[in-house]
Every structure is written in structure tokens, then in C-alpha cells.
Enzyme design. Structure first.
Site, PDB file in Angstrom:
ATOM      1  N   TYR A 196      -6.423  -3.196   2.865  1.00  0.00           N
ATOM      2  CA  TYR A 196      -6.806  -2.177   3.994  1.00  0.00           C
ATOM      3  C   TYR A 196      -6.970  -1.295   2.546  1.00  0.00           C
ATOM      4  CZ  TYR A 196      -5.677  -1.593   9.200  1.00  0.00           C
ATOM      5  OH  TYR A 196      -5.594  -1.556  10.406  1.00  0.00           O
TER       6      TYR A 196
ATOM      7  N   CYS B 254       2.392   1.234   6.963  1.00  0.00           N
ATOM      8  CA  CYS B 254       1.473   0.655   5.588  1.00  0.00           C
ATOM      9  C   CYS B 254       1.707   1.744   5.239  1.00  0.00           C
ATOM     10  CB  CYS B 254       0.159   0.133   6.927  1.00  0.00           C
ATOM     11  SG  CYS B 254      -1.127   0.225   5.495  1.00  0.00           S
TER      12      CYS B 254
ATOM     13  N   GLU C 256      -0.348 -12.031   1.562  1.00  0.00           N
ATOM     14  CA  GLU C 256      -0.230 -12.463   2.958  1.00  0.00           C
ATOM     15  C   GLU C 256      -0.371 -14.289   2.540  1.00  0.00           C
ATOM     16  OE1 GLU C 256      -1.655 -11.171   5.649  1.00  0.00           O
ATOM     17  OE2 GLU C 256      -0.923  -9.142   4.956  1.00  0.00           O
TER      18      GLU C 256
ATOM     19  N   ASP D 118       0.444  -2.313  10.735  1.00  0.00           N
ATOM     20  CA  ASP D 118       0.391  -2.499   8.892  1.00  0.00           C
ATOM     21  C   ASP D 118      -1.261  -2.730   9.526  1.00  0.00           C
ATOM     22  OD1 ASP D 118       0.524  -2.738   6.306  1.00  0.00           O
ATOM     23  OD2 ASP D 118       1.179  -4.626   6.578  1.00  0.00           O
ATOM     24  N   SER D 119      -1.526  -3.910   7.928  1.00  0.00           N
ATOM     25  CA  SER D 119      -2.768  -4.007   7.862  1.00  0.00           C
ATOM     26  C   SER D 119      -2.671  -5.790   8.254  1.00  0.00           C
ATOM     27  CB  SER D 119      -3.306  -3.854   6.549  1.00  0.00           C
ATOM     28  OG  SER D 119      -2.447  -4.378   5.349  1.00  0.00           O
TER      29      SER D 119
ATOM     30  N   CYS E 120       3.635  -0.219  -0.851  1.00  0.00           N
ATOM     31  CA  CYS E 120       3.590  -0.779  -0.126  1.00  0.00           C
ATOM     32  C   CYS E 120       4.394  -1.548   0.815  1.00  0.00           C
ATOM     33  CB  CYS E 120       1.718  -2.027  -1.072  1.00  0.00           C
ATOM     34  SG  CYS E 120       1.135  -3.067  -0.085  1.00  0.00           S
ATOM     35  N   THR E 121       3.792  -1.747   2.388  1.00  0.00           N
ATOM     36  CA  THR E 121       4.981  -2.416   2.732  1.00  0.00           C
ATOM     37  C   THR E 121       4.971  -4.037   2.274  1.00  0.00           C
ATOM     38  OG1 THR E 121       3.856  -2.398   4.731  1.00  0.00           O
ATOM     39  CG2 THR E 121       5.477  -0.901   4.149  1.00  0.00           C
ATOM     40  N   HIS E 122       4.023  -4.737   1.251  1.00  0.00           N
ATOM     41  CA  HIS E 122       3.779  -6.005   1.119  1.00  0.00           C
ATOM     42  C   HIS E 122       4.635  -6.470   0.274  1.00  0.00           C
ATOM     43  CE1 HIS E 122       0.091  -5.969   3.857  1.00  0.00           C
ATOM     44  NE2 HIS E 122       0.147  -7.411   3.299  1.00  0.00           N
TER      45      HIS E 122
HETATM   46  N1  DGL Z   1       1.120  -2.837   3.940  1.00  0.00           N
HETATM   47  C1  DGL Z   1      -0.321  -2.151   3.882  1.00  0.00           C
HETATM   48  C2  DGL Z   1       0.941  -0.365   3.102  1.00  0.00           C
HETATM   49  O1  DGL Z   1       1.856  -0.695   2.937  1.00  0.00           O
HETATM   50  C3  DGL Z   1      -1.362  -2.045   3.561  1.00  0.00           C
HETATM   51  C4  DGL Z   1      -1.705  -3.376   2.424  1.00  0.00           C
HETATM   52  C5  DGL Z   1      -3.165  -3.446   2.152  1.00  0.00           C
HETATM   53  O2  DGL Z   1      -3.498  -3.355   3.171  1.00  0.00           O
HETATM   54  O3  DGL Z   1      -3.768  -3.510   1.348  1.00  0.00           O
HETATM   55  O4  DGL Z   1      -0.625  -0.231   2.092  1.00  0.00           O
END
Ligand code: DGL
Length: 272
Positions: free
Chosen positions: A44, A75, A154, A12-13, A185-187
Site C-alpha cells: 500500500y 497498517c 513479505e 493490513d496490506s 510500518c508494521t512490516h
Molecule cells: N504494513 C503496512 C504499513 O504499516 C503497509 C506496508 C505496505 O503495504 O507498503 O504501512
């Protein structure tokens, strides 16, 4: 070491992919895992497709160089824009988070429809809307980019007033005609509390973690790649910038001490 004992590679990012790793650890407790968080280049989600595809190629090559038996693109942004790149650079099965999440969302959706929140690039790619439409053309789909959720996650501000403020800003006017909200988004699962509160607590939130982990288990089973060794698995975490912050947040989220966290270097053509 037989290939089934090789680790699952996840990238992931930044810290977001840990929401997938947490579920992998739960349902595949004997699998070794190597995680790469590209903390030097996060986010990302507001970068162009070309840039994200370049990053995804490097991330993949790095995991392949470690000898992973499968690649999990944890991600959404890279899954939306670069699965072909990941497959072109790997000699092992690769899976993204979008397909398993869409399948589950379509199964859960009632009469109203599906909401999708994600990074700018994921939403602009229309990867979710196209996949949902393909699975069920009659479903109503509402999408929205929420770019500031990634830096909040983050920073570890999961239950901070600023996360509530941001969620209300993005979501309080979100059209209510949906049954399920995909956290695309995994965040975002790290901000589940604020997101749920800003939606009034009534809409089912679906994240990629559990469904992707189940899809990984199916793929490993089908490929005869499940680790048959019943010893304590090894978890290795690599990041491309200072490991301290990642370490602290990852330990908080995963609820375990990370024994192996290492910083790697990004060169113009590779990560080493
Ligand atoms: N966690 C990632 C996603 O699911 C990337 C978020 C990012 O880096 O902007 O898109």
C-alpha cells in the site's frame, strides 16, 4: 453470540499486521481475532492516498460483514491516510497504529529526539511528524522512507544478508541525533535484527505492536467489550491472494499453526 464474543477485526496490506496480532494474542488471550491481509494488493505504501483510501474502505466493509466488534488498522499507511474512511464505513470502534505509537515515543524520547521510518506514503503524509509536534513541539524529528523493507518482509527474508545490505543502505548514514526510532510500518519489526544492526544497536526501536495492543485492551475495557468467555479463542485469517506463502510466514512468525486461512475475492466494489 453476544457482541463481546465477536472477534476483533484487524487488517493490513499483507503480513505486517501480524506484528500487531502477535501482541494482541499475548495480552488478550481470550479474544477471537479475524485478520485480513490484502496480499493481492500489497504494498500500500507507494500508492496514492486515493487508492489506499479505496482499499481501506473495502477492507473495513469486509471485516464489518464478518461481524467484528472493533477494527484495528494494523497498517501505518492506512492509519496515516484513511482512518476517517475506516470510521465512516464501520459501526464499531476503530483504532489505528499511529496515535498509540506516538504517545509512547514521546514518553520515551530523551533530549535528542525521534526518528521515524516508514513507507513512502506514510512519511510523505507527515502523519507522524504532525502528531509528534502536537504532543511535544520541541522534539527533533527525522524521517525516512524505506520502501524496500516491505517486499523483503513479505518474502520472509527477516535475517537474510540482503536485509542487512538494505538496512545499511537506508540507515547507516541516519543522523544519530535521536533517542528512539519508530518502526512506522508494521512490516518493519520483522526486520528488527538488520535494522538494529545498521543503526549500531544503540537506538531504542519502537514498533506499533505492543502499544497498539494495549490501546485495544483499553478501548475494549472502556466499551465493556472484553470477551468474558474463557474458552480457546478462534483465529481466522483471510488473504486476497494465494494463501500458501502467507500461511508459511505467518506460522513462522506467530509460532503456531494457523487452523483457518482462506482466500477471498476482491470485486470492483467489495471483497467477498
Ligand atoms: N504494513 C503496512 C504499513 O504499516 C503497509 C506496508 C505496505 O503495504 O507498503 O504501512
Amino acid at each position: 453470540m453476544s457482541s463481546s464474543e465477536n472477534p476483533i477485526g484487524v487488517f493490513d496490506s499483507g503480513i505486517g499486521g501480524l506484528t500487531v496480532v502477535g501482541e494482541l494474542i499475548k495480552i488478550l488471550p481470550y479474544e477471537n481475532i479475524v485478520y485480513f491481509g490484502d496480499t493481492a494488493r500489497v504494498p500500500y505504501g507507494n500508492k496514492s492516498a486515493d487508492v489506499v483510501r479505496g482499499y481501506a474502505a473495502q477492507d473495513t466493509k469486509f471485516l464489518v460483514s464478518i461481524g467484528v466488534k472493533m477494527i484495528v488498522v494494523a497498517c501505518n499507511t492506512a492509519s496515516a491516510l484513511a482512518m476517517d474512511v475506516v470510521r465512516a464505513h464501520s459501526n464499531v470502534p476503530a483504532i489505528g497504529v499511529i496515535d498509540p505509537t506516538v504517545q509512547e515515543a514521546v514518553r520515551l524520547a530523551g533530549e535528542l529526539g525521534i526518528g521515524v521510518i516508514g513507507t513512502l506514503s506514510t512519511i510523505n503524509s507527515c502523519a507522524y511528524s504532525s502528531a509528534i509536534k502536537q504532543a511535544n513541539p520541541s522534539l527533533n524529528i527525522i524521517t525516512k522512507a524505506c520502501p524496500l523493507f516491505v517486499p523483503l518482509a513479505e518474502e520472509g527474508l527477516f535475517e537474510h544478508p540482503v536485509a542487512d545490505l538494505m538496512s545499511r543502505e537506508y540507515l547507516s548514514g541516519f543522523p544519530g541525533r535521536i533517542d528512539v526510532m519508530i518502526l512506522g510500518c508494521t512490516h518493519y519489526p520483522l526486520l528488527k535484527g538488520p535494522i538494529s544492526r545498521s543503526l549500531g544497536g544503540k537506538i531504542k526501536l519502537l514498533d506499533s505492536g505492543e502499544v497498539t495492543a494495549r490501546a485495544v485492551r483499553e478501548l475494549l475495557t472502556a466499551g465493556n467489550l472484553l470477551n468474558s468467555r474463557r474458552s480457546k479463542p478462534r483465529y481466522e485469517f483471510y488473504v486476497s491472494d494465494f494463501p500458501q506463502k502467507f500461511n508459511e510466514i505467518a506460522e513462522r512468525f506467530l509460532g503456531r499453526e494457523l487452523e483457518f486461512v482462506r482466500k477471498v475475492q476482491i470485486l470492483s466494489d467489495r471483497i467477498t
